[in-house]
Design a protein around this motif. Structure first.
Motif, PDB file in Angstrom:
ATOM      1  N   TYR A  68       0.830  -1.188   0.051  1.00 40.77           N
ATOM      2  CA  TYR A  68       0.143  -0.042  -0.074  1.00 40.77           C
ATOM      3  C   TYR A  68       0.937   1.202  -0.145  1.00 40.77           C
ATOM      4  O   TYR A  68       0.632   2.224  -0.749  1.00 40.77           O
ATOM      5  CB  TYR A  68      -0.780   0.154   1.212  1.00 40.77           C
ATOM      6  CG  TYR A  68      -1.723   1.300   1.426  1.00 40.77           C
ATOM      7  CD1 TYR A  68      -2.922   1.589   0.520  1.00 40.77           C
ATOM      8  CD2 TYR A  68      -1.426   2.037   2.409  1.00 40.77           C
ATOM      9  CE1 TYR A  68      -3.594   2.708   0.510  1.00 40.77           C
ATOM     10  CE2 TYR A  68      -2.244   3.262   2.654  1.00 40.77           C
ATOM     11  CZ  TYR A  68      -3.437   3.336   1.756  1.00 40.77           C
ATOM     12  OH  TYR A  68      -4.010   4.662   1.765  1.00 40.77           O
ATOM     13  N   PHE A  69       1.897   1.358   0.859  1.00 35.66           N
ATOM     14  CA  PHE A  69       2.550   2.391   0.928  1.00 35.66           C
ATOM     15  C   PHE A  69       3.692   2.617  -0.759  1.00 35.66           C
ATOM     16  O   PHE A  69       3.615   3.762  -1.023  1.00 35.66           O
ATOM     17  CB  PHE A  69       3.878   2.246   1.852  1.00 35.66           C
ATOM     18  CG  PHE A  69       3.247   2.178   3.268  1.00 35.66           C
ATOM     19  CD1 PHE A  69       2.109   2.769   3.574  1.00 35.66           C
ATOM     20  CD2 PHE A  69       4.148   1.518   4.437  1.00 35.66           C
ATOM     21  CE1 PHE A  69       1.644   2.747   5.122  1.00 35.66           C
ATOM     22  CE2 PHE A  69       3.613   1.510   5.811  1.00 35.66           C
ATOM     23  CZ  PHE A  69       2.363   2.222   5.938  1.00 35.66           C
ATOM     24  N   GLN A  70       3.911   1.653  -1.263  1.00 40.41           N
ATOM     25  CA  GLN A  70       4.557   1.715  -2.479  1.00 40.41           C
ATOM     26  C   GLN A  70       3.412   2.471  -3.347  1.00 40.41           C
ATOM     27  O   GLN A  70       4.021   3.104  -4.224  1.00 40.41           O
ATOM     28  CB  GLN A  70       5.065   0.363  -3.056  1.00 40.41           C
ATOM     29  CG  GLN A  70       6.179  -0.357  -2.310  1.00 40.41           C
ATOM     30  CD  GLN A  70       6.479  -1.595  -2.894  1.00 40.41           C
ATOM     31  OE1 GLN A  70       5.701  -2.368  -3.278  1.00 40.41           O
ATOM     32  NE2 GLN A  70       7.682  -2.025  -2.462  1.00 40.41           N
ATOM     33  N   ILE A  71       2.457   2.154  -3.618  1.00 43.96           N
ATOM     34  CA  ILE A  71       1.282   2.376  -4.331  1.00 43.96           C
ATOM     35  C   ILE A  71       1.003   4.128  -4.124  1.00 43.96           C
ATOM     36  O   ILE A  71       1.008   4.637  -5.158  1.00 43.96           O
ATOM     37  CB  ILE A  71      -0.105   1.785  -4.246  1.00 43.96           C
ATOM     38  CG1 ILE A  71      -0.065   0.282  -4.619  1.00 43.96           C
ATOM     39  CG2 ILE A  71      -1.197   2.500  -4.982  1.00 43.96           C
ATOM     40  CD1 ILE A  71      -1.213  -0.393  -4.160  1.00 43.96           C
ATOM     41  N   LEU A  72       1.036   4.410  -2.907  1.00 50.03           N
ATOM     42  CA  LEU A  72       0.981   5.736  -2.652  1.00 50.03           C
ATOM     43  C   LEU A  72       2.364   6.650  -3.248  1.00 50.03           C
ATOM     44  O   LEU A  72       2.270   7.845  -3.671  1.00 50.03           O
ATOM     45  CB  LEU A  72       0.733   6.100  -1.200  1.00 50.03           C
ATOM     46  CG  LEU A  72      -0.712   5.482  -0.562  1.00 50.03           C
ATOM     47  CD1 LEU A  72      -0.808   5.751   0.965  1.00 50.03           C
ATOM     48  CD2 LEU A  72      -1.791   6.056  -1.653  1.00 50.03           C
ATOM     49  N   GLN A  73       3.476   5.908  -3.061  1.00 45.81           N
ATOM     50  CA  GLN A  73       4.566   6.531  -3.538  1.00 45.81           C
ATOM     51  C   GLN A  73       4.631   6.687  -5.095  1.00 45.81           C
ATOM     52  O   GLN A  73       5.109   7.737  -5.360  1.00 45.81           O
ATOM     53  CB  GLN A  73       5.722   5.391  -2.971  1.00 45.81           C
ATOM     54  CG  GLN A  73       7.312   6.235  -3.621  1.00 45.81           C
ATOM     55  CD  GLN A  73       8.231   5.242  -3.243  1.00 45.81           C
ATOM     56  OE1 GLN A  73       8.090   3.956  -3.022  1.00 45.81           O
ATOM     57  NE2 GLN A  73       9.558   5.817  -3.582  1.00 45.81           N
ATOM     58  N   PHE A  74       4.010   5.639  -5.722  1.00 46.80           N
ATOM     59  CA  PHE A  74       3.864   5.546  -7.139  1.00 46.80           C
ATOM     60  C   PHE A  74       3.142   6.954  -7.534  1.00 46.80           C
ATOM     61  O   PHE A  74       3.569   7.453  -8.437  1.00 46.80           O
ATOM     62  CB  PHE A  74       3.682   4.495  -7.665  1.00 46.80           C
ATOM     63  CG  PHE A  74       4.861   3.530  -7.578  1.00 46.80           C
ATOM     64  CD1 PHE A  74       6.169   3.550  -7.656  1.00 46.80           C
ATOM     65  CD2 PHE A  74       4.084   1.952  -7.255  1.00 46.80           C
ATOM     66  CE1 PHE A  74       6.821   2.485  -7.657  1.00 46.80           C
ATOM     67  CE2 PHE A  74       5.061   1.086  -7.175  1.00 46.80           C
ATOM     68  CZ  PHE A  74       6.442   1.030  -7.292  1.00 46.80           C
ATOM     69  N   ASP A  75       1.938   6.902  -6.784  1.00 47.14           N
ATOM     70  CA  ASP A  75       0.990   8.066  -7.170  1.00 47.14           C
ATOM     71  C   ASP A  75       1.724   9.440  -7.174  1.00 47.14           C
ATOM     72  O   ASP A  75       1.835  10.327  -8.037  1.00 47.14           O
ATOM     73  CB  ASP A  75      -0.056   8.027  -6.234  1.00 47.14           C
ATOM     74  CG  ASP A  75      -1.012   6.797  -6.694  1.00 47.14           C
ATOM     75  OD1 ASP A  75      -0.892   6.553  -7.684  1.00 47.14           O
ATOM     76  OD2 ASP A  75      -1.815   6.542  -5.680  1.00 47.14           O
ATOM     77  N   GLU A  76       2.674   9.764  -5.791  1.00 44.42           N
ATOM     78  CA  GLU A  76       3.256  11.075  -5.769  1.00 44.42           C
ATOM     79  C   GLU A  76       4.396  11.157  -6.756  1.00 44.42           C
ATOM     80  O   GLU A  76       4.669  12.197  -7.218  1.00 44.42           O
ATOM     81  CB  GLU A  76       3.639  10.970  -4.329  1.00 44.42           C
ATOM     82  CG  GLU A  76       4.013  12.495  -3.679  1.00 44.42           C
ATOM     83  CD  GLU A  76       3.951  12.579  -2.297  1.00 44.42           C
ATOM     84  OE1 GLU A  76       4.654  13.701  -1.643  1.00 44.42           O
ATOM     85  OE2 GLU A  76       3.548  11.586  -1.568  1.00 44.42           O
ATOM     86  N   GLN A  77       5.025  10.104  -6.919  1.00 47.23           N
ATOM     87  CA  GLN A  77       6.154  10.066  -7.941  1.00 47.23           C
ATOM     88  C   GLN A  77       5.446  10.643  -9.270  1.00 47.23           C
ATOM     89  O   GLN A  77       6.258  11.171 -10.072  1.00 47.23           O
ATOM     90  CB  GLN A  77       6.948   8.734  -7.999  1.00 47.23           C
ATOM     91  CG  GLN A  77       7.996   8.682  -7.021  1.00 47.23           C
ATOM     92  CD  GLN A  77       8.674   7.132  -7.157  1.00 47.23           C
ATOM     93  OE1 GLN A  77       8.070   6.253  -7.194  1.00 47.23           O
ATOM     94  NE2 GLN A  77       9.932   7.135  -7.116  1.00 47.23           N
ATOM     95  N   MET A  78       4.490   9.929  -9.824  1.00 47.91           N
ATOM     96  CA  MET A  78       3.968  10.255 -11.064  1.00 47.91           C
ATOM     97  C   MET A  78       3.452  11.695 -10.977  1.00 47.91           C
ATOM     98  O   MET A  78       3.791  12.357 -12.265  1.00 47.91           O
ATOM     99  CB  MET A  78       2.742   9.350 -11.318  1.00 47.91           C
ATOM    100  CG  MET A  78       3.116   7.977 -11.678  1.00 47.91           C
ATOM    101  SD  MET A  78       1.767   6.834 -12.315  1.00 47.91           S
ATOM    102  CE  MET A  78       0.849   6.820 -11.005  1.00 47.91           C
TER     103      MET A  78
END
Length: 366
Positions: A68-78
């Motif tokens: 879940y943390f990785q998914i939110l990180q990807f959102d912010e990175q995008m």
């Protein structure tokens, strides 16, 4: 218990019928406690299996959190990658204008176009990683991939960094499910050794038999016979008994070795998690200072642009550098969260809501 009936007709003889009921009970008297040892071994094995289940559940919780943390990180990175891409496109426009005026060589324009190609490729890769992580989270939650999605979010805004108390006592490792399971399996091995050794002693069993038979069904229950038989078994000539003792002792040594390995691995995992967490927290301080200073630089460069002291290109470069530092800070945020989850798992489920520093000091005094 059983019941039966037989019918017989011979030539020249009358037709005969016979009915019978019978029962038999076997009871081994556990004089030496051999059977009790077997019960204790099975009980310990059950508790070890229960600890295995808790270990699997703990791993599931950790994997769900990390994914879940990785998914939110990807959102912010995008989002930040999209901003970087837009800035570089603006830089490209400036470069092309300068090239048309003969102020910039074509090679620099081509390099900037190649940089845009790289950023676009990285953005596509982030979208792919986000989709794969979403499918992994769906599987962890027991939902078919593609039928579950996480709404876009911001990691740093949604998930705060939890505080890890100092002085975590080593007693917390006693509740780790894999340590508990290994400990119970040592008990299983010792109980089986005891059972195998007790099997060398004589065993006493009682056999009770009872039944009735009659040529007429109506008089079947009018009479009843029963008997009690006592038997003693001396296994001193059974070679398999000694073989089972040696096998059980070898399994005990193996279980004890596995227990030591699990405990040593547990201490290593906790120490590594604490080392990683401390290092990444200290790195975060440096990254925060770097990002703050680059933010000041970007603001000053933009103010100088309004006064004609710098070019638009310098503003773009300052903003691009600032975005890169913000991405590094985001990655560090996710890494600290991952380290915390790893420590939570390594400790067998986190730490109790008490002042663990005082607990460890009291334990040291005891």
């Amino acid at each position: 218990a059983g019941a039966g009936a037989s019918f017989e007709k011979s030539t020249g003889e009358k037709f005969t019928k016979q009915f019978n009921l019978g029962t038999q009970v076997n009871w081994e008297i556990d004089v030496w406690g051999r059977v009790a040892k077997g019960v204790e071994a099975q009980t310990a094995e059950f508790k070890a299996s229960e600890a295995d289940w808790r270990a699997g559940y703990l791993s599931l919780v950790s994997d769900v959190s990390t994914t879940y943390f990785q998914i939110l990180q990807f959102d912010e990175q995008m989002r930040q990658q999209q901003q970087t891409l837009e800035k570089n496109k603006a830089i490209l426009g400036t470069f092309e204008a300068m090239m048309s005026q003969g102020l910039l060589p074509q090679t620099q324009v081509l390099q900037q176009r190649a940089e845009i190609n790289r950023l676009s490729r990285d953005l596509i890769e982030l979208e792919r990683l986000r989709a794969v992580a979403g499918n992994a989270l769906a599987t962890l939650l027991g939902t078919p991939a593609g039928e579950f999605s996480v709404p876009p979010g911001a990691l740093q805004g949604r998930v705060q960094l939890p505080a890890v108390p100092e002085g975590l006592p080593s007693q917390l490792l006693k509740r780790r499910p894999d340590v508990v399971a290994a400990e119970y399996r040592v008990l299983v091995a010792h109980d089986l050794v005891g059972q195998a050794k007790l099997a060398q002693l004589p065993s006493i069993s009682l056999t009770g038999r009872g039944g009735t038979s009659s040529f007429a069904l109506s008089s079947l229950l009018k009479s009843f016979t029963f008997g009690l038989l006592t038997s003693i078994n001396f296994p001193i000539f059974d070679p398999s008994v000694k073989a089972r003792i040696k096998t059980s002792e070898a399994r005990t040594e193996l279980a004890e070795g596995e227990y030591r390995r699990v405990v040593m691995a547990a201490f290593e995992e906790v120490e590594n998690a604490l080392v990683n967490l401390d290092a990444h927290r200290r790195q975060r301080i440096e990254l925060q200072q770097q990002s703050e200073r680059l933010g000041v630089v970007a603001a000053q460069v933009e103010a100088q642009l309004k006064e004609g002291m710098v070019s638009q290109l310098e503003v773009f470069e300052a903003e691009r550098t600032l975005l890169a530092s913000q991405l590094a800070l985001l990655a560090n945020h996710q890494q600290i969260l991952s380290d915390t989850v790893t420590l939570y798992k390594a400790l067998g489920g986190g730490w109790p809501a008490v002042d663990v520093r005082n607990v460890s000091h009291n334990a040291a005094r005891d």
